[in-house]
Motif scaffolding. Sequence first.
Motif, PDB file in Angstrom:
ATOM      1  N   THR A   1      14.506  -0.599 -11.401  1.00  0.00           N
ATOM      2  CA  THR A   1      15.620  -1.514 -11.602  1.00  0.00           C
ATOM      3  C   THR A   1      15.901  -1.556 -13.099  1.00  0.00           C
ATOM      4  N   PRO A   2      16.965  -2.212 -13.526  1.00  0.00           N
ATOM      5  CA  PRO A   2      17.251  -2.256 -14.966  1.00  0.00           C
ATOM      6  C   PRO A   2      16.138  -2.903 -15.798  1.00  0.00           C
ATOM      7  N   THR A   3      15.305  -3.730 -15.201  1.00  0.00           N
ATOM      8  CA  THR A   3      14.298  -4.445 -15.993  1.00  0.00           C
ATOM      9  C   THR A   3      12.858  -4.061 -15.698  1.00  0.00           C
ATOM     10  N   THR A   4      12.576  -3.531 -14.524  1.00  0.00           N
ATOM     11  CA  THR A   4      11.188  -3.295 -14.127  1.00  0.00           C
ATOM     12  C   THR A   4      11.109  -2.126 -13.158  1.00  0.00           C
ATOM     13  N   THR A   5       9.929  -1.516 -13.109  1.00  0.00           N
ATOM     14  CA  THR A   5       9.651  -0.492 -12.110  1.00  0.00           C
ATOM     15  C   THR A   5       8.697  -1.069 -11.085  1.00  0.00           C
ATOM     16  N   PHE A   6       9.034  -0.897  -9.824  1.00  0.00           N
ATOM     17  CA  PHE A   6       8.184  -1.310  -8.714  1.00  0.00           C
ATOM     18  C   PHE A   6       7.573  -0.040  -8.145  1.00  0.00           C
ATOM     19  N   ALA A   7       6.262   0.101  -8.260  1.00  0.00           N
ATOM     20  CA  ALA A   7       5.581   1.318  -7.824  1.00  0.00           C
ATOM     21  C   ALA A   7       4.781   1.058  -6.550  1.00  0.00           C
ATOM     22  N   ILE A   8       4.675   2.092  -5.745  1.00  0.00           N
ATOM     23  CA  ILE A   8       3.874   2.052  -4.531  1.00  0.00           C
ATOM     24  C   ILE A   8       2.909   3.221  -4.609  1.00  0.00           C
ATOM     25  N   GLY A   9       1.621   2.926  -4.516  1.00  0.00           N
ATOM     26  CA  GLY A   9       0.608   3.967  -4.556  1.00  0.00           C
ATOM     27  C   GLY A   9      -0.249   3.927  -3.311  1.00  0.00           C
ATOM     28  N   SER A  10      -0.672   5.085  -2.855  1.00  0.00           N
ATOM     29  CA  SER A  10      -1.552   5.125  -1.693  1.00  0.00           C
ATOM     30  C   SER A  10      -2.981   4.822  -2.135  1.00  0.00           C
ATOM     31  N   THR A  11      -3.824   4.552  -1.172  1.00  0.00           N
ATOM     32  CA  THR A  11      -5.233   4.292  -1.479  1.00  0.00           C
ATOM     33  C   THR A  11      -5.876   5.500  -2.156  1.00  0.00           C
ATOM     34  N   LYS A  12      -5.316   6.683  -1.946  1.00  0.00           N
ATOM     35  CA  LYS A  12      -5.868   7.887  -2.588  1.00  0.00           C
ATOM     36  C   LYS A  12      -5.755   7.815  -4.109  1.00  0.00           C
ATOM     37  N   THR A  13      -4.772   7.071  -4.630  1.00  0.00           N
ATOM     38  CA  THR A  13      -4.616   6.977  -6.087  1.00  0.00           C
ATOM     39  C   THR A  13      -5.721   6.142  -6.727  1.00  0.00           C
ATOM     40  N   LEU A  14      -6.447   5.381  -5.941  1.00  0.00           N
ATOM     41  CA  LEU A  14      -7.509   4.530  -6.496  1.00  0.00           C
ATOM     42  C   LEU A  14      -8.639   5.341  -7.126  1.00  0.00           C
ATOM     43  N   GLN A  15      -8.782   6.591  -6.728  1.00  0.00           N
ATOM     44  CA  GLN A  15      -9.830   7.427  -7.314  1.00  0.00           C
ATOM     45  C   GLN A  15      -9.648   7.567  -8.830  1.00  0.00           C
ATOM     46  N   PHE A  16      -8.406   7.444  -9.305  1.00  0.00           N
ATOM     47  CA  PHE A  16      -8.138   7.563 -10.740  1.00  0.00           C
ATOM     48  C   PHE A  16      -8.489   6.287 -11.503  1.00  0.00           C
ATOM     49  N   PHE A  17      -8.744   5.208 -10.785  1.00  0.00           N
ATOM     50  CA  PHE A  17      -9.039   3.910 -11.391  1.00  0.00           C
ATOM     51  C   PHE A  17     -10.460   3.438 -11.105  1.00  0.00           C
ATOM     52  N   GLY A  18     -11.322   4.318 -10.656  1.00  0.00           N
ATOM     53  CA  GLY A  18     -12.709   3.930 -10.446  1.00  0.00           C
ATOM     54  C   GLY A  18     -13.151   3.878  -9.003  1.00  0.00           C
TER      55      GLY A  18
END
Length: 135
Positions: A40-57
């Motif tokens: 949107t003009p002010t913010t990004t709303f992201a959707i990540g799968s549980t598979k992306t959690l591997q990058f965060f620990g």
Amino acid sequence: MNLLSIRIITADMERLVAFYKQITGLQIVQYTPDFAELKTPTTTFAIGSTKTLQFFGGEDVAQPAQNRTVIIEFKVDDVDKEFQRLSDYLQENIVQKPTMMPWGNKSFLFRDPDGNLVNFFTPATPEAIAKFSEK
């Protein structure tokens, strides 16, 4: 400091991406099968799968469909019109029909397929309109 993005984690990317496309009418760019963004003009709303959690620990970092504290909010031009447009689609996921809030917004509250609260609101009082016209 500037808040740029909010991300939710889901176990069902396809369902959640389709839901947010439907309710917002906005384009969602799906960069990979496991990551998508709605800008949107002010913010990004992201959707990540549980598979992306591997990058965060690892998967213990976040649990999908467990949110009970955050409300995802979208300012819309006409909350009553959005309610009429979406009421059949949302059916039993409606939490509150358009209601005037004490802080000057008219608000329509519902849940996404993962149970996250979503608020569509329209500033309605002169004070609320002024507050949001500055942004």
